[in-house]
Structure formats: C-alpha cells, structure tokens
Design a protein around this motif. Structure first.
Motif, PDB file in Angstrom:
ATOM      1  N   MET A  52      15.881  99.366 -47.760  1.00 35.99           N
ATOM      2  CA  MET A  52      15.359  99.260 -49.264  1.00 35.99           C
ATOM      3  C   MET A  52      15.733  97.688 -49.555  1.00 35.99           C
ATOM      4  N   LYS A  53      14.744  97.056 -50.365  1.00 32.58           N
ATOM      5  CA  LYS A  53      15.068  95.650 -50.785  1.00 32.58           C
ATOM      6  C   LYS A  53      15.936  95.522 -51.971  1.00 32.58           C
ATOM      7  N   GLN A  54      16.941  94.551 -51.648  1.00 31.17           N
ATOM      8  CA  GLN A  54      17.797  94.535 -52.582  1.00 31.17           C
ATOM      9  C   GLN A  54      17.366  93.570 -53.853  1.00 31.17           C
ATOM     10  N   VAL A  55      18.039  94.196 -54.869  1.00 33.44           N
ATOM     11  CA  VAL A  55      17.566  93.388 -56.281  1.00 33.44           C
ATOM     12  C   VAL A  55      18.073  92.168 -56.497  1.00 33.44           C
ATOM     13  N   THR A  56      17.426  91.004 -56.762  1.00 34.45           N
ATOM     14  CA  THR A  56      18.091  89.935 -57.183  1.00 34.45           C
ATOM     15  C   THR A  56      17.421  89.234 -58.223  1.00 34.45           C
ATOM     16  N   GLU A  57      16.416  89.491 -58.634  1.00 30.27           N
ATOM     17  CA  GLU A  57      15.604  88.798 -60.037  1.00 30.27           C
ATOM     18  C   GLU A  57      15.475  90.195 -60.679  1.00 30.27           C
ATOM     19  N   PRO A  58      15.259  89.711 -62.064  1.00 28.51           N
ATOM     20  CA  PRO A  58      14.752  90.637 -63.002  1.00 28.51           C
ATOM     21  C   PRO A  58      13.413  91.468 -62.620  1.00 28.51           C
ATOM     22  N   GLN A  59      12.379  90.738 -62.186  1.00 30.05           N
ATOM     23  CA  GLN A  59      11.365  91.485 -61.604  1.00 30.05           C
ATOM     24  C   GLN A  59      11.519  92.131 -60.821  1.00 30.05           C
ATOM     25  N   ASP A  60      12.318  92.227 -60.007  1.00 27.99           N
ATOM     26  CA  ASP A  60      12.553  93.174 -58.736  1.00 27.99           C
ATOM     27  C   ASP A  60      13.097  94.353 -59.414  1.00 27.99           C
ATOM     28  N   VAL A  61      13.728  94.471 -60.532  1.00 28.33           N
ATOM     29  CA  VAL A  61      14.134  95.652 -61.296  1.00 28.33           C
ATOM     30  C   VAL A  61      12.653  96.353 -61.954  1.00 28.33           C
ATOM     31  N   LEU A  62      11.940  95.773 -62.250  1.00 22.86           N
ATOM     32  CA  LEU A  62      10.530  96.111 -62.907  1.00 22.86           C
ATOM     33  C   LEU A  62       9.811  96.964 -61.446  1.00 22.86           C
ATOM     34  N   GLU A  63       9.667  95.987 -60.745  1.00 22.02           N
ATOM     35  CA  GLU A  63       9.060  96.699 -59.531  1.00 22.02           C
ATOM     36  C   GLU A  63       9.471  97.919 -58.840  1.00 22.02           C
ATOM     37  N   LEU A  64      10.793  97.826 -58.961  1.00 26.19           N
ATOM     38  CA  LEU A  64      11.500  99.109 -58.204  1.00 26.19           C
ATOM     39  C   LEU A  64      11.517 100.269 -59.153  1.00 26.19           C
ATOM     40  N   MET A  65      11.420 100.005 -60.491  1.00 27.85           N
ATOM     41  CA  MET A  65      11.254 101.200 -61.336  1.00 27.85           C
ATOM     42  C   MET A  65       9.704 101.890 -61.237  1.00 27.85           C
ATOM     43  N   ASN A  66       8.943 100.957 -60.725  1.00 20.87           N
ATOM     44  CA  ASN A  66       7.624 101.522 -60.588  1.00 20.87           C
ATOM     45  C   ASN A  66       7.025 101.713 -59.006  1.00 20.87           C
ATOM     46  N   ALA A  67       8.149 101.711 -58.445  1.00 18.72           N
ATOM     47  CA  ALA A  67       7.933 101.840 -56.962  1.00 18.72           C
ATOM     48  C   ALA A  67       7.509 103.169 -56.546  1.00 18.72           C
ATOM     49  N   GLY A  68       8.088 104.308 -57.344  1.00 21.10           N
ATOM     50  CA  GLY A  68       7.472 105.615 -57.160  1.00 21.10           C
ATOM     51  C   GLY A  68       6.202 105.929 -57.177  1.00 21.10           C
ATOM     52  N   LEU A  69       5.408 105.188 -57.879  1.00 27.79           N
ATOM     53  CA  LEU A  69       4.040 105.485 -58.077  1.00 27.79           C
ATOM     54  C   LEU A  69       3.323 104.662 -56.974  1.00 27.79           C
ATOM     55  N   ALA A  70       3.655 103.607 -56.454  1.00 30.87           N
ATOM     56  CA  ALA A  70       3.165 102.742 -55.218  1.00 30.87           C
ATOM     57  C   ALA A  70       3.068 103.832 -54.095  1.00 30.87           C
ATOM     58  N   ALA A  71       4.321 104.453 -53.794  1.00 32.11           N
ATOM     59  CA  ALA A  71       4.667 105.144 -52.889  1.00 32.11           C
ATOM     60  C   ALA A  71       3.889 106.395 -52.771  1.00 32.11           C
ATOM     61  N   ALA A  72       3.715 107.191 -53.954  1.00 31.65           N
ATOM     62  CA  ALA A  72       2.789 107.978 -54.167  1.00 31.65           C
ATOM     63  C   ALA A  72       1.169 107.733 -53.745  1.00 31.65           C
ATOM     64  N   ALA A  73       0.862 106.778 -54.207  1.00 32.33           N
ATOM     65  CA  ALA A  73      -0.495 106.019 -53.752  1.00 32.33           C
ATOM     66  C   ALA A  73      -0.768 106.036 -52.251  1.00 32.33           C
ATOM     67  N   LEU A  74       0.280 105.511 -51.722  1.00 30.75           N
ATOM     68  CA  LEU A  74       0.069 105.451 -50.099  1.00 30.75           C
ATOM     69  C   LEU A  74       0.291 106.824 -49.372  1.00 30.75           C
ATOM     70  N   ASN A  75       1.231 107.574 -49.850  1.00 28.66           N
ATOM     71  CA  ASN A  75       1.169 108.849 -49.235  1.00 28.66           C
ATOM     72  C   ASN A  75       0.011 109.770 -49.490  1.00 28.66           C
ATOM     73  N   ALA A  76      -0.668 109.656 -50.854  1.00 29.49           N
ATOM     74  CA  ALA A  76      -1.930 110.225 -50.696  1.00 29.49           C
ATOM     75  C   ALA A  76      -3.120 109.663 -49.809  1.00 29.49           C
ATOM     76  N   ALA A  77      -3.092 108.303 -49.522  1.00 31.14           N
ATOM     77  CA  ALA A  77      -3.944 107.631 -48.552  1.00 31.14           C
ATOM     78  C   ALA A  77      -3.610 108.440 -47.254  1.00 31.14           C
ATOM     79  N   LEU A  78      -2.357 108.691 -46.937  1.00 31.71           N
ATOM     80  CA  LEU A  78      -2.079 109.217 -45.508  1.00 31.71           C
ATOM     81  C   LEU A  78      -2.524 110.756 -45.530  1.00 31.71           C
ATOM     82  N   GLU A  79      -2.317 111.426 -46.636  1.00 37.01           N
ATOM     83  CA  GLU A  79      -2.680 112.768 -46.742  1.00 37.01           C
ATOM     84  C   GLU A  79      -4.154 113.064 -46.468  1.00 37.01           C
ATOM     85  N   LEU A  80      -5.007 112.081 -47.071  1.00 37.68           N
ATOM     86  CA  LEU A  80      -6.265 112.119 -47.404  1.00 37.68           C
ATOM     87  C   LEU A  80      -7.161 111.327 -46.066  1.00 37.68           C
TER      88      LEU A  80
END
Length: 337
Positions: free
Chosen positions: A1-29
């Motif tokens: 996991m990437k360590q959080v060092t900046e405020p932007q990192d917090v926001l990106e991590l909060m939305n990381a689940g959707l990016a992971a879901a997008a990747l997993n959907a591409a792998l499934e399909l």
C-alpha cells in the motif's frame, strides 16, 4: 500500500476502491486480451461488450489513467506495462477468477464504520451468509474446477522454488495435505524420480487435479485421495508430509501428521502469513490481516516459534526454517522415533 504523505493522497485513497473495481471488471471481462488482439475505439468495444457507450469510454479512460491502456484519438490499445504485468503473467481465466474473488473484500467494507464494533463477522451484520471456501469447492463443481486450475497456475513459481530448496533424496512416499491440483507434488516428483505422492483434498478438487496431472510425465507417480483432512483419518506410511498455503494449524492436525509419517519422517509447512516474533503481522501483510479480522475478529496468525511449539507437543523436533525465493517461509520438523 502507498503511504499517505499529502492531503491529495487521502482523497485518492478514499476513491481507490472504485479504481480497483474498474480494473477487476476489465480483468473479468478480458478487456486487455481483447485490445491486444485488436486495438478498438470506445464505440467498438462498447458494442463488443454490450455496454452503454458513455460508460464504456469513462471506464477505458480510468484504465488509461492507471497506465494500462493508451489512447490515440478514439482508439485504445494495451500498454507495454499491461502486457508485462497482466498478459504475460497469467491466463485470462486466472485473472478473471482472482478479480471475482476480490468482490468479497469490497462487500466487507460496506458501512464498515457501523460494523467495526460488532463482535461477529461483518457479513453477518450486513445480513449476508456467503459460502466458505470449503463449502464452495465441496458443493460447486464448476467453481472447484476454476479455482483449482487458477491455483495450479499461480503456484507454479512457488512449486519450483520449493523443488529447488528441499532435498528429498531419501524420501519414497509423500502426502500432500490440501494439495489441490497437485502442483507442489508434481514439481517435487519431477526433481526426485524415486518419489511418489498422494494428494489429499475434497472430491471436486481431486477430480480436476487428476486431469491436470494426467497431462504431465509424472502422472503415474501421483494419486489423489478424496477426503476432508480435518475430519477424516489420513493414510499412513509416508516419509514426507507437506502442507502448503493452507493456514490451518492445530494440535489435532499435527497429531494426524505424526500418525501419517514413518519414524524420522519430515513435516514441511509453507505459509506466507506467519506473524512476526512479537505476534504482530508484518506491515506488508496488514491489509490481508485486516480483511481476515473482519470475518473473524480475534483471528491472528501463528508465529514460527508457536508452530514449532505446537509441533513439538505432537512429537516433532525442529529441523530448519527457510525463506523461499518466492517469499514464503518454510518450516521443517521431523517425527521423533
């Protein structure tokens, strides 16, 4: 996991689940394989997958932002990174099942703040009752086939590392407990022509393992024994017992291993998830440990010392602890005469 060092990192991590879901959907399909065969526009791929065009383009743009696709005008193609880390690494079927398996951790995170205080598994608080892995492979033959074939593929490097590490010149018979496809046994048989192996697993898994083994030169030296190794008695008369990536350890099971071995026979345990000497999980395994704790709140992994103590109580003496080239830890103990 990437360590959080900046405020932007917090926001990106909060939305990381959707990016992971997008990747997993591409792998499934199978999107990466499809675009490797023929780069396509968003409209073409949307038609191929039967997907709304606007959604498809937004999805492909996420994969582009991840560095896995490249876009030239309206055409998408796989990048060298996607070729190296996805297409060259595993088959489409293996990636698809791995992506499917990632759905359960997503579901555990639903309303997590409301369920962290619950004393039971979060899925119970969510009103769900998912099948355990054992129930799936025992009851669903199609699932068992997909899972067994995936593990056969994924554990190939681990099997090769084990065969390179352990010397079995004096072993004639081995018992591979929970050995699934038999991938570990087959690697050891290939390197040790005097060795024969019996793989113990549930019937659905043994059926698939037998089919996989029949395509190898070692087919006549490996057999499959359908059983629940936690409830059923194990066959005996072995020089080696192997338990790899099962993560189940108990006094009763160690005593079964002891009974299965000949005097001075060896027990080899392989696991990636053993805890550190202080009982804490290594930082690199924190996410895995957290996912497990959401299912079993008080669950923790054994330390190497605890495994050695448990085995000693069942009549074993320690021989070696090693780290395999693939990162797993190997513990080897010997049955006392």
């Amino acid at each position: 996991m990437k360590q959080v060092t900046e405020p932007q990192d917090v926001l990106e991590l909060m939305n990381a689940g959707l990016a992971a879901a997008a990747l997993n959907a591409a792998l499934e399909l199978g999107v990466f394989g499809e675009l490797k065969r023929q780069p396509q526009s968003g409209a073409e791929l949307a038609q191929t997958l039967g997907m709304p065009l606007g959604r498809c383009v937004c999805w492909l743009d996420v994969l582009t932002e991840l560095g896995l696709l490249a876009r030239a005008d309206e055409t998408y193609a796989v990048t060298p990174v996607a070729q190296a880390v996805i297409l060259d690494m595993r088959s489409q079927s293996a990636w698809a099942l791995q992506a499917e398996l990632c759905r359960e951790p997503y579901q555990r995170g639903v309303n997590l703040a409301s369920h962290l205080k619950d004393s039971g598994p979060v899925w119970a608080a969510q009103g769900r009752a998912p099948l355990t892995h054992y129930e799936q492979v025992s009851q669903q033959s199609d699932w068992a086939e997909r899972f067994t074939r995936m593990i056969y593929e994924l554990h190939g490097p681990l099997a090769a590392a084990l065969a390179e590490t352990i010397e079995l010149n004096d072993a004639q018979r081995m018992l591979d407990v929970g050995g699934g496809s038999g991938v570990m046994s087959l690697a050891l048989l290939k390197r040790n022509p005097q060795l024969k192996s019996v793989v113990v697993d549930v019937a659905n898994v043994c059926r698939v393992g037998r089919a996989l083994a029949d395509a190898t030169p070692e087919a006549n030296r490996i057999s499959y024994h359908a059983a629940d190794f936690l409830r059923d008695e194990l066959p005996s008369g072995f020089d080696l017992v192997l338990e790899c990536d099962i993560q189940i350890y108990s006094d009763a099971l160690f005593r079964k291993f002891h009974a299965a071995l000949n005097p001075s026979g060896r027990l080899v345990l392989i696991d990636r998830w053993w805890a550190q000497a202080d009982g804490r999980q290594p930082a690199a395994h924190a996410l895995h440990a957290f996912a497990a704790a959401l299912e079993q709140p008080d669950r923790r992994n054994f330390t190497v010392a605890e495994i050695q103590t448990l085995s000693a109580a069942a009549g074993f003496e320690p021989l070696a602890v090693r780290t395999l080239a693939t990162g797993e830890t190997l513990i080897e103990v010997m049955r006392c005469a």
